[in-house]
Design an enzyme around this catalytic site. Structure first.
Site, PDB file in Angstrom:
ATOM      1  N   ASP A  30       1.318  -1.110   0.167  1.00  0.00           N
ATOM      2  CA  ASP A  30       0.072   0.369   0.271  1.00  0.00           C
ATOM      3  C   ASP A  30       0.555   1.221  -0.199  1.00  0.00           C
ATOM      4  O   ASP A  30       1.951   1.000   1.005  1.00  0.00           O
ATOM      5  CB  ASP A  30      -0.765   0.164   1.069  1.00  0.00           C
ATOM      6  CG  ASP A  30      -1.769   0.748   1.573  1.00  0.00           C
ATOM      7  OD1 ASP A  30      -2.164   1.407  -0.080  1.00  0.00           O
ATOM      8  OD2 ASP A  30      -2.138   1.552   2.464  1.00  0.00           O
ATOM      9  N   GLY A  31       0.358   2.146  -0.598  1.00  0.00           N
ATOM     10  CA  GLY A  31       0.993   3.908  -0.528  1.00  0.00           C
ATOM     11  C   GLY A  31       1.290   4.534  -2.053  1.00  0.00           C
ATOM     12  O   GLY A  31       2.658   5.237  -2.069  1.00  0.00           O
ATOM     13  N   ASN A  32       1.465   3.339  -2.914  1.00  0.00           N
ATOM     14  CA  ASN A  32       2.110   3.727  -3.824  1.00  0.00           C
ATOM     15  C   ASN A  32       1.400   5.205  -4.416  1.00  0.00           C
ATOM     16  O   ASN A  32       2.183   5.883  -5.203  1.00  0.00           O
ATOM     17  CB  ASN A  32       1.704   3.130  -5.176  1.00  0.00           C
ATOM     18  CG  ASN A  32       2.644   1.597  -5.320  1.00  0.00           C
ATOM     19  OD1 ASN A  32       3.627   1.353  -4.540  1.00  0.00           O
ATOM     20  ND2 ASN A  32       1.492  -0.254  -5.726  1.00  0.00           N
ATOM     21  N   ARG A  71      -0.361   7.984  -2.867  1.00  0.00           N
ATOM     22  CA  ARG A  71       0.497   8.119  -1.846  1.00  0.00           C
ATOM     23  C   ARG A  71       1.814   8.885  -1.687  1.00  0.00           C
ATOM     24  O   ARG A  71       2.209  10.087  -2.263  1.00  0.00           O
ATOM     25  CB  ARG A  71      -0.471   8.184  -0.366  1.00  0.00           C
ATOM     26  CG  ARG A  71      -1.444   8.185   0.089  1.00  0.00           C
ATOM     27  CD  ARG A  71      -2.286   7.983   1.178  1.00  0.00           C
ATOM     28  NE  ARG A  71      -1.881   6.388   1.311  1.00  0.00           N
ATOM     29  CZ  ARG A  71      -1.316   5.877   2.219  1.00  0.00           C
ATOM     30  NH1 ARG A  71      -1.110   6.147   3.655  1.00  0.00           N
ATOM     31  NH2 ARG A  71      -2.203   4.031   2.178  1.00  0.00           N
ATOM     32  N   HIS A 103       2.682   3.941  -9.315  1.00  0.00           N
ATOM     33  CA  HIS A 103       2.573   2.183  -9.501  1.00  0.00           C
ATOM     34  C   HIS A 103       4.208   1.623  -9.996  1.00  0.00           C
ATOM     35  O   HIS A 103       4.498   0.148  -9.045  1.00  0.00           O
ATOM     36  CB  HIS A 103       1.813   2.016  -9.972  1.00  0.00           C
ATOM     37  CG  HIS A 103       0.437   2.750  -9.232  1.00  0.00           C
ATOM     38  ND1 HIS A 103      -0.154   1.648  -8.475  1.00  0.00           N
ATOM     39  CD2 HIS A 103      -0.673   2.917 -10.493  1.00  0.00           C
ATOM     40  CE1 HIS A 103      -1.389   2.050  -7.841  1.00  0.00           C
ATOM     41  NE2 HIS A 103      -1.610   2.949  -9.248  1.00  0.00           N
ATOM     42  N   ASN A 148     -10.462  -2.417  -6.602  1.00  0.00           N
ATOM     43  CA  ASN A 148      -9.537  -2.129  -7.630  1.00  0.00           C
ATOM     44  C   ASN A 148     -10.095  -1.636  -8.316  1.00  0.00           C
ATOM     45  O   ASN A 148      -9.167  -0.742  -9.163  1.00  0.00           O
ATOM     46  CB  ASN A 148      -8.112  -2.177  -7.731  1.00  0.00           C
ATOM     47  CG  ASN A 148      -7.556  -1.878  -6.571  1.00  0.00           C
ATOM     48  OD1 ASN A 148      -6.544  -3.109  -6.192  1.00  0.00           O
ATOM     49  ND2 ASN A 148      -7.925  -1.837  -5.618  1.00  0.00           N
ATOM     50  N   ARG A 186     -11.095   2.390  -9.250  1.00  0.00           N
ATOM     51  CA  ARG A 186     -11.168   2.960  -9.892  1.00  0.00           C
ATOM     52  C   ARG A 186     -10.986   3.680 -11.244  1.00  0.00           C
ATOM     53  O   ARG A 186     -10.924   3.127 -12.577  1.00  0.00           O
ATOM     54  CB  ARG A 186      -8.920   2.838  -9.641  1.00  0.00           C
ATOM     55  CG  ARG A 186      -8.398   2.446  -8.010  1.00  0.00           C
ATOM     56  CD  ARG A 186      -7.021   2.323  -7.955  1.00  0.00           C
ATOM     57  NE  ARG A 186      -7.101   1.990  -6.890  1.00  0.00           N
ATOM     58  CZ  ARG A 186      -5.568   1.301  -5.836  1.00  0.00           C
ATOM     59  NH1 ARG A 186      -5.076   2.013  -7.013  1.00  0.00           N
ATOM     60  NH2 ARG A 186      -6.025   1.124  -4.954  1.00  0.00           N
TER      61      ARG A 186
END
Length: 242
Positions: A21-23, A25, A38, A69, A72
């Site tokens: 998690d966190g790509n 942000r 990503h 997902n 998105r």
């Protein structure tokens, strides 16, 4: 010395799962397009796999793309599918050379025919490797996995009532039926939830949450998670000794 060499085999997890998690942000903090977040995250995978091999972790499961997902933006989903295809094309020979067996788990029917073929070829090319199984969860959800397992069991036992289904019977039809149960689940990015990732398999997993965003997650931090796991008192519901 790399901490991966300081832990004894009996204190190491056999099966590690990571929610990467966190790509997005990470990219936003740098005023970069989400796609670069990503792409940067994808580059972290090889180093973590190599550390698992050195540490004798035999199964690594990565949450790459969930069933949720698809909600998105279309452009972002398209980029993710492209990155997945590029990963399969560019890494499969390296995986084969390093003894990595690749498995992709999830509902692959929603992927393009081209991506499904890349998955099939990569799995076939690496199927006999034994150093580590790298399991990529794509279009995967833990609830989906349990439902499809129940349907598969019923299809294989059409004459038996559902009341005869046992935990062991259901586990044999999960997408990870050839893997040990998850010992350690790591989530990067600062969130403290498992987001429908391998709910059955992680029933007794130790949960390691870290603030670091996935593209910044280092092998040193991964080894610290292994060391943290080695100190856990895992009782699986039994009473603690006095």
């Amino acid at each position: 010395m790399d901490k991966s060499f300081t832990l004894t085999l009996n204190t190491l997890p056999k099966h590690v799962g990571i929610i990467m998690d966190g790509n997005r942000r990470w990219a936003k903090k740098r005023l970069l397009p989400t796609t670069l977040g990503h792409a940067s995250g994808a580059k972290r995978v090889r180093a973590i796999v190599e550390t698992c091999i050195r540490s004798n972790v035999s199964h690594l499961s990565l949450f790459a793309f969930s069933t949720e997902n698809w909600r998105r933006p279309e452009e972002e989903v398209s980029v993710l599918m492209g990155l997945f295809a590029n990963y399969l094309q560019n890494e499969v020979n390296e995986m084969e050379a390093n003894g990595v067996r690749l498995q992709v788990v999830g509902d692959k029917s929603k992927f393009s025919a081209e991506l499904q073929e890349l998955i099939r070829k990569a799995e076939l090319q690496t199927q006999h490797n034994q150093k580590i199984t790298l399991r990529v969860a794509a279009n995967y959800g833990g609830r989906w996995d349990m439902v499809q397992a129940a349907k598969a069991w019923q299809s294989a036992h059409p004459q038996e009532p559902i009341s005869s289904l046992t935990e062991e019977g259901l586990a044999a039809y999960l997408s990870t039926s050839d893997a040990p149960e998850m010992d350690l689940l790591i989530r990067t990015g600062g969130e403290s939830r498992i987001s429908n990732f391998m709910l059955w398999q992680a029933a007794y997993a130790e949960m390691f949450f870290i603030e670091t965003l996935w593209p910044d997650f280092t092998t040193k931090q991964f080894c610290e998670a292994l060391e943290w796991f080695s100190k856990r008192d895992r009782r699986f519901g039994s009473a603690a000794p006095f």
